[in-house]
Design an enzyme around this catalytic site. Structure first.
Site, mmCIF file in Angstrom:
data_model
loop_
_atom_site.group_PDB
_atom_site.id
_atom_site.type_symbol
_atom_site.label_atom_id
_atom_site.label_comp_id
_atom_site.label_asym_id
_atom_site.label_seq_id
_atom_site.Cartn_x
_atom_site.Cartn_y
_atom_site.Cartn_z
ATOM 1 C CB SER A 1 2.973 1.739 6.056
ATOM 2 O OG SER A 1 1.912 1.979 6.631
ATOM 3 C CG HIS B 1 -0.327 0.313 2.716
ATOM 4 N ND1 HIS B 1 -0.042 -0.620 3.502
ATOM 5 C CD2 HIS B 1 0.097 1.561 3.283
ATOM 6 C CE1 HIS B 1 0.314 -0.159 4.623
ATOM 7 N NE2 HIS B 1 0.432 1.087 4.377
ATOM 8 C CG ASP C 1 -0.030 -4.139 2.693
ATOM 9 O OD1 ASP C 1 0.258 -3.372 1.621
ATOM 10 O OD2 ASP C 1 -0.328 -3.421 3.537
#
Length: 455
Positions: A214, A109, A139
């Protein structure tokens, strides 16, 4: 008044003398402590690790809204106007796992729809990077730094050896501030049920993780990678001490597949199942609350050949206890086809073990909510039409679910999404990765071709 002033002055002088005396007493303490052992600190470990954690900057263009075909506008009106593609920039983090090749692990992402990717090291150097491969289900994405030089890679720990209560350190680039380290513990393992799209088998930690973290590193006290920071539970938009990381073993396996094949090749166990629950345990008179309940075994599958039966409870995979069906699905989906795995089973209350060879078939199956929440409640598989054409078959629809409310029925075959022809679940994922505001499914039902529309 004069006496009062003098009195205050005297008091001030007295206090000043007292404070000075106290200061002199305290000032002598550091000299006494200096000869003792240094205070515990994460600094030595972080000094070695920080060069291996990078900031990831992406640029690209993305549509702000899905263009609605004219024939569908009468159903939705003009409240979703067509929008031109808009430029965007994004920030995230990454971890260097191979210094000589320049390989960097991050989240899918973080780089989704990116047209330009750049990497900044903690010493300020910047490099362009290219995408080697990515996987939206897990992911995970693998980048490669172009023309790398003098890089530092991170050591990767065995995440299967983690225990709840182990110390953990999160490193990343929150809010674009630059490299930031926070600490906490491993709060839980095998966490699932977070309503995220894709596979769920997370390490939970209370080390502070925020936007921009992230793709960054979750470390043990040896400075070894134990996870890739991925998500947070943030009711108010900020960290509340509940963060989630992809286990390092899972990330390492996926990275190797992306290096070898440029994509993820998933093993297929050949069962359908659900989470073990108190109701199931009561119905089968079992004293077990965790594991995966097998509701169906697909004919001809590796599980069928190994003797797995409907009603079995899978309690372990390769000797490691299973907490949930979600954990089983996640671990199998990150294992290559053809791999032999050992399943610990409970059958009629008695334990047994079987060895299953994961199917090498290109067929695939998935819960539809893993692709888009609009289809929650449907189970999909790659299928065929009567004329030999390919599509996505609806194997099951849960009554009252969003998929059922949208009009999907068992044995429907999806052949198109928003005017794009789709032959497989993989192709459907790619079309829906842009998260269109309107989803128009072209479906073959019996001898008819119909459209179902949903937001």
């Amino acid at each position: 008044m004069k006496k009062q002033t003098q009195l205050l002055s005297a008091l001030a002088l007295s206090v000043g003398l007292t404070l000075s005396a106290s200061f002199q007493a305290v000032a002598s303490i550091p000299g006494q402590v200096a000869d003792q052992a240094p205070l515990p600190s994460l600094a030595p470990m972080l000094e070695k690790v920080l060069p291996a954690v990078v900031s990831v900057r992406v640029e690209g263009t993305a549509s702000q809204g899905q263009k609605i075909p004219e024939e569908f506008k009468k159903f939705f009106g003009d409240d979703l106007p067509d929008q031109p593609a808009q430029p965007f920039e994004g920030l995230g983090s990454g971890v260097i796992i191979n210094a000589s090749k320049g390989y960097v692990l991050t989240n899918n992402h973080v780089i989704n729809q990116a047209q330009k990717i750049s990497i900044q090291l903690n010493d300020g150097r910047e490099f362009d990077a290219k995408l080697i491969g990515s996987d939206d289900q897990s992911d995970i994405a693998l980048l490669q730094i172009q023309n790398p030089s003098k890089l530092t890679q991170i050591a990767i720990a065995d995440s299967d050896k983690l225990r709840v209560g182990d110390f953990a350190v999160a490193v990343g680039n929150p809010f674009g501030l630059g490299q930031t380290a926070t600490s906490g513990i491993v709060s839980a393992l095998g966490r699932s049920g977070l309503n995220l799209e894709g596979l769920e088998n997370f390490i939970q930690t209370d080390a502070s993780i925020n936007r921009g973290n992230s793709g960054g590193a979750l470390l043990n006290l040896n400075g070894e990678l134990i996870g890739i920071n991925t998500a947070i539970l943030a009711p108010g938009g900020g960290s509340v001490g509940i963060g989630f990381a992809i286990p390092s073993n899972m990330a390492r396996t996926l990275a190797q597949q992306l290096i070898d094949f440029g994509e993820i090749k998933r093993g297929l166990l050949g069962i359908k199942g659900t989470e073990m629950s108190a109701d199931i345990a009561k119905a089968f008179n079992l004293d077990v609350q965790r594991g995966a309940f097998v509701s169906e075994v697909l004919p001809g599958s590796g599980s069928a050949k190994a003797g797995v039966k409907a009603g079995d409870i899978i309690t372990s995979l390769n000797g490691k206890p299973l907490n949930s069906f979600a954990e089983l699905r996640s671990r199998i989906a990150t294992t290559e086809p053809g791999t032999k795995v050992k399943l610990g089973l409970l059958r009629n209350g008695k334990p047994l073990e079987v060895e299953v060879t994961l199917d090498t078939s290109t067929s695939s199956s998935a819960s539809a909510e893993m692709i888009t929440p609009a289809l929650e409640g449907a189970t999909l598989s790659d299928g065929q039409l009567k004329d030999g054409g390919k599509g996505i078959k609806i194997d099951e629809v849960v009554k009252g679910s969003p998929a059922a409310q949208a009009g999907l029925q068992k044995d429907d075959v999806i052949i198109g999404v928003n005017r794009d022809r789709v032959n497989s679940i993989a192709e459907m994922r790619k079309v829906l990765a842009a998260k269109p505001a309107i989803i128009a499914l072209q479906i073959v039902r019996g001898n008819e071709s119909i459209y179902l529309l949903m937001r």
